[in-house]
Design a protein around this motif. Structure first.
Motif, PDB file in Angstrom:
ATOM      1  N   ASP A  22       0.810  -1.236   0.000  1.00 27.80           N
ATOM      2  CA  ASP A  22       0.000   0.000   0.000  1.00 27.80           C
ATOM      3  C   ASP A  22       0.836   1.275   0.000  1.00 27.80           C
ATOM      4  OD1 ASP A  22      -2.268  -1.517   0.080  1.00 27.80           O
ATOM      5  OD2 ASP A  22      -2.688  -1.189   2.195  1.00 27.80           O
ATOM      6  N   VAL A  23       2.095   1.174  -0.387  1.00 30.19           N
ATOM      7  CA  VAL A  23       2.968   2.348  -0.329  1.00 30.19           C
ATOM      8  C   VAL A  23       3.088   2.974  -1.720  1.00 30.19           C
ATOM      9  CG1 VAL A  23       5.308   3.153   0.170  1.00 30.19           C
ATOM     10  CG2 VAL A  23       4.287   1.358   1.548  1.00 30.19           C
ATOM     11  N   ALA A  24       2.966   4.313  -1.784  1.00 28.05           N
ATOM     12  CA  ALA A  24       3.073   4.999  -3.078  1.00 28.05           C
ATOM     13  C   ALA A  24       4.490   5.540  -3.264  1.00 28.05           C
ATOM     14  CB  ALA A  24       2.073   6.141  -3.133  1.00 28.05           C
ATOM     15  N   LEU A  28       5.084   5.370  -9.184  1.00 30.41           N
ATOM     16  CA  LEU A  28       3.850   4.565  -9.237  1.00 30.41           C
ATOM     17  C   LEU A  28       2.955   4.975 -10.410  1.00 30.41           C
ATOM     18  CD1 LEU A  28       2.070   2.452  -7.841  1.00 30.41           C
ATOM     19  CD2 LEU A  28       1.121   4.272  -6.443  1.00 30.41           C
ATOM     20  N   LEU A  33      -2.373   1.166 -11.528  1.00 28.95           N
ATOM     21  CA  LEU A  33      -2.875   0.951 -10.163  1.00 28.95           C
ATOM     22  C   LEU A  33      -4.406   0.980 -10.143  1.00 28.95           C
ATOM     23  CD1 LEU A  33      -2.094   0.545  -7.156  1.00 28.95           C
ATOM     24  CD2 LEU A  33      -2.287   3.015  -6.890  1.00 28.95           C
ATOM     25  N   ARG A 196       2.408   7.663   9.706  1.00 30.44           N
ATOM     26  CA  ARG A 196       1.937   7.668   8.319  1.00 30.44           C
ATOM     27  C   ARG A 196       1.526   9.055   7.862  1.00 30.44           C
ATOM     28  NH1 ARG A 196      -1.041   2.352   7.092  1.00 30.44           N
ATOM     29  NH2 ARG A 196      -2.567   3.705   6.146  1.00 30.44           N
TER      30      ARG A 196
ATOM     31  N   THR B 103       0.872  11.105   3.178  1.00 31.99           N
ATOM     32  CA  THR B 103       0.700   9.790   3.810  1.00 31.99           C
ATOM     33  C   THR B 103       1.423   8.679   3.053  1.00 31.99           C
ATOM     34  OG1 THR B 103      -1.334   9.358   2.576  1.00 31.99           O
ATOM     35  CG2 THR B 103      -1.570  10.440   4.698  1.00 31.99           C
ATOM     36  N   ARG B 104       1.731   8.929   1.775  1.00 28.68           N
ATOM     37  CA  ARG B 104       2.394   7.943   0.910  1.00 28.68           C
ATOM     38  C   ARG B 104       1.557   6.666   0.746  1.00 28.68           C
ATOM     39  NH1 ARG B 104       7.814   9.175   0.314  1.00 28.68           N
ATOM     40  NH2 ARG B 104       7.611   7.798  -1.464  1.00 28.68           N
ATOM     41  N   ARG B 105       0.260   6.820   0.876  1.00 31.81           N
ATOM     42  CA  ARG B 105      -0.608   5.663   0.671  1.00 31.81           C
ATOM     43  C   ARG B 105      -0.896   5.499  -0.813  1.00 31.81           C
ATOM     44  NH1 ARG B 105      -5.639   5.360   4.936  1.00 31.81           N
ATOM     45  NH2 ARG B 105      -4.763   3.688   6.164  1.00 31.81           N
ATOM     46  N   ALA B 106      -0.895   4.256  -1.274  1.00 35.79           N
ATOM     47  CA  ALA B 106      -1.208   3.999  -2.677  1.00 35.79           C
ATOM     48  C   ALA B 106      -2.715   3.982  -2.860  1.00 35.79           C
ATOM     49  CB  ALA B 106      -0.600   2.667  -3.091  1.00 35.79           C
ATOM     50  N   LEU B 107      -3.267   5.101  -3.286  1.00 37.90           N
ATOM     51  CA  LEU B 107      -4.721   5.204  -3.470  1.00 37.90           C
ATOM     52  C   LEU B 107      -5.043   5.282  -4.955  1.00 37.90           C
ATOM     53  CD1 LEU B 107      -5.535   7.903  -0.747  1.00 37.90           C
ATOM     54  CD2 LEU B 107      -5.544   5.417  -0.499  1.00 37.90           C
TER      55      LEU B 107
END
Lengths: 223, 210
Positions: A22-24, A28, A33, A196, B103-107
């Motif tokens: 789940d890390v961007a 990416l 995705l 986070r 947040t560096r979340r992959a959304l």
């Protein structure tokens, strides 16, 4: 594999990282995705599982307590005693059942009856037995929550806030009764969110921890 | 508790009762409301807007927390509370996208890809029962997988429809892990291209017919 250029390799690696953790990362590829998330949507990710539904509701429980006004207190007192006694008797019975049950053993029903009779006759009073078992349940939940706190703390130290959040969620499901362990779970949750960069969520969790600690303090001061 | 086959009027009547009980301070009533709407919010709004299970679950918790805090502001006007919850949920998802650089979340918002199998009713109460059907999407996905390169289709099948690990997929396809990652990237792009072409054709045809 042909025509492997650096850009494509970087994108592929970033995509793998996003799908697994789940890390961007900067490379990416949003288009891929989105397609991946869409494909996952057609699988099991589309449904909110029963476990997740329950875990999220458990997270909401403290907010629910602070939000709700305690209405018609006298009615609560009328029902609380019998309900509590009924729940505790059921709990005792279930505990005894699970301990005594063995598939290989003879008639299960008669065994249960005998066990229950032994339990109640061996106990000095029903009240003592009930309060003892409720106390031991709470102690057990506290112990489990404390262990999960330690695990989440370690995961946080190892730079795994996602794993820590999952561990904390497991702990929150166990009990919403205010305790030092519950407050600590929220405090670690706040730090995981902070790690986070989720400031609002971190703030909410710090607030929950603060409220629980305040409540515990008031209780210990007899207010 | 609301029965599954309840019609719009019954649902609204039930909701009014539950909201009244929540306002009186009954904690169990909020649980009933949560159980009725949590799963559709996750499936129809949050997961398609965020494309990430953990993020969608977090947003769901935040949605209900906000709803609980602002319940006094909700006015039914004979429409289900679900649509009020949808607005809150969409705001939460937007907030998460806004802060994703931090947040560096992959959304990933894939609502656009869902359009063809999206809700069609204009009546909001009817929409409530028209879940964006994952099963419909799956059927269409299978059609596309038959059209693209066989190896790409196999990679997508293993990784997403069978939910297997990268390592497993690489072994099954007899390639190195790094090569599987590239294969998967190409497969996703090929899939997306076919999907969009198929549905832009369908939209065009629909426009001509109307």
């Amino acid at each position: 594999m042909t025509d492997l250029d650096e850009r494509e390799q970087a994108e592929a690696a970033a995509l793998a990282e996003a799908l697994d953790r789940d890390v961007a990362l900067p490379d990416l590829p949003a288009d891929a995705l989105e397609a991946a998330a869409f494909l996952r949507f057609s699988g099991k990710d589309a449904e909110l599982g029963a476990e997740a539904e329950q875990r999220i509701f458990a997270e909401l429980a403290p907010a629910l307590k602070t939000q709700s006004a305690p209405p018609r207190k006298s009615l609560y007192w009328i029902w609380l005693g019998p309900m509590f006694a009924l729940g505790a008797v059921t709990f005792l019975w279930v505990q005894q059942t699970s301990r005594s049950y063995s598939p290989a053993a003879g008639t299960h029903a008669s065994q249960l009856t005998a066990e229950s009779e032994r339990t109640f006759s061996a106990s000095p009073t029903l009240g003592e037995a009930l309060s003892k078992s409720v106390r031991s349940l709470q102690e057990e939940q506290n112990l489990q929550q404390t262990s999960l706190c330690d695990l989440a703390e370690r995961q946080l130290q190892q730079g795994q806030p996602e794993s820590a959040l999952r561990t904390i969620a497991d702990g929150l499901v166990l009990s919403a009764t205010p305790s030092a362990a519950l407050a600590r779970l929220y405090e670690i949750k706040a730090r995981a969110h902070e790690r986070r960069g989720e400031k609002t969520l971190a703030g909410d969790s710090y607030f929950q921890a603060l409220q629980i600690n305040r409540q515990l303090m008031q209780e210990s001061l007899g207010e | 508790m609301l029965s599954e086959g309840a019609n719009a009027a019954e649902r609204l009547r039930w909701e009014r009762g539950v909201l009244e009980r929540i306002r009186r301070g009954e904690q169990t009533a909020f649980g009933e409301l949560y159980r009725a709407h949590a799963a559709p919010l996750y499936r129809q709004v949050l997961y398609p807007a965020l494309g990430n299970r953990t993020a969608a679950e977090d947003a769901l918790a935040e949605t209900f927390r906000t709803a609980l805090q602002r319940l006094d502001q909700f006015q039914s006007n004979d429409v289900s509370i679900y649509f009020w919850l949808v607005r809150i949920a969409k705001n939460k998802a937007t907030d998460m996208h806004r802060t994703k650089n931090v947040t560096r979340r992959a959304l990933a918002n894939f609502e656009r890809l869902l359009e063809p199998s999206e809700m069609v009713s204009t009546n909001p109460e009817a929409q409530l029962h028209e879940a964006r059907s994952a099963h419909d999407a799956r059927h269409q996905i299978e059609q596309i997988l038959k059209q693209i390169n066989e190896r790409y289709a196999r990679a997508l099948q293993l990784r997403f429809l069978e939910d297997r690990s990268r390592e497993d997929c690489a072994r099954a396809l007899e390639v190195k892990l790094g090569n599987f990652d590239v294969l998967l990237l190409r497969a996703l792009r090929a899939f997306r291209k076919h999907w969009e072409e198929r549905h832009s054709d369908a939209r065009l045809q629909g426009a001509v017919e109307s």
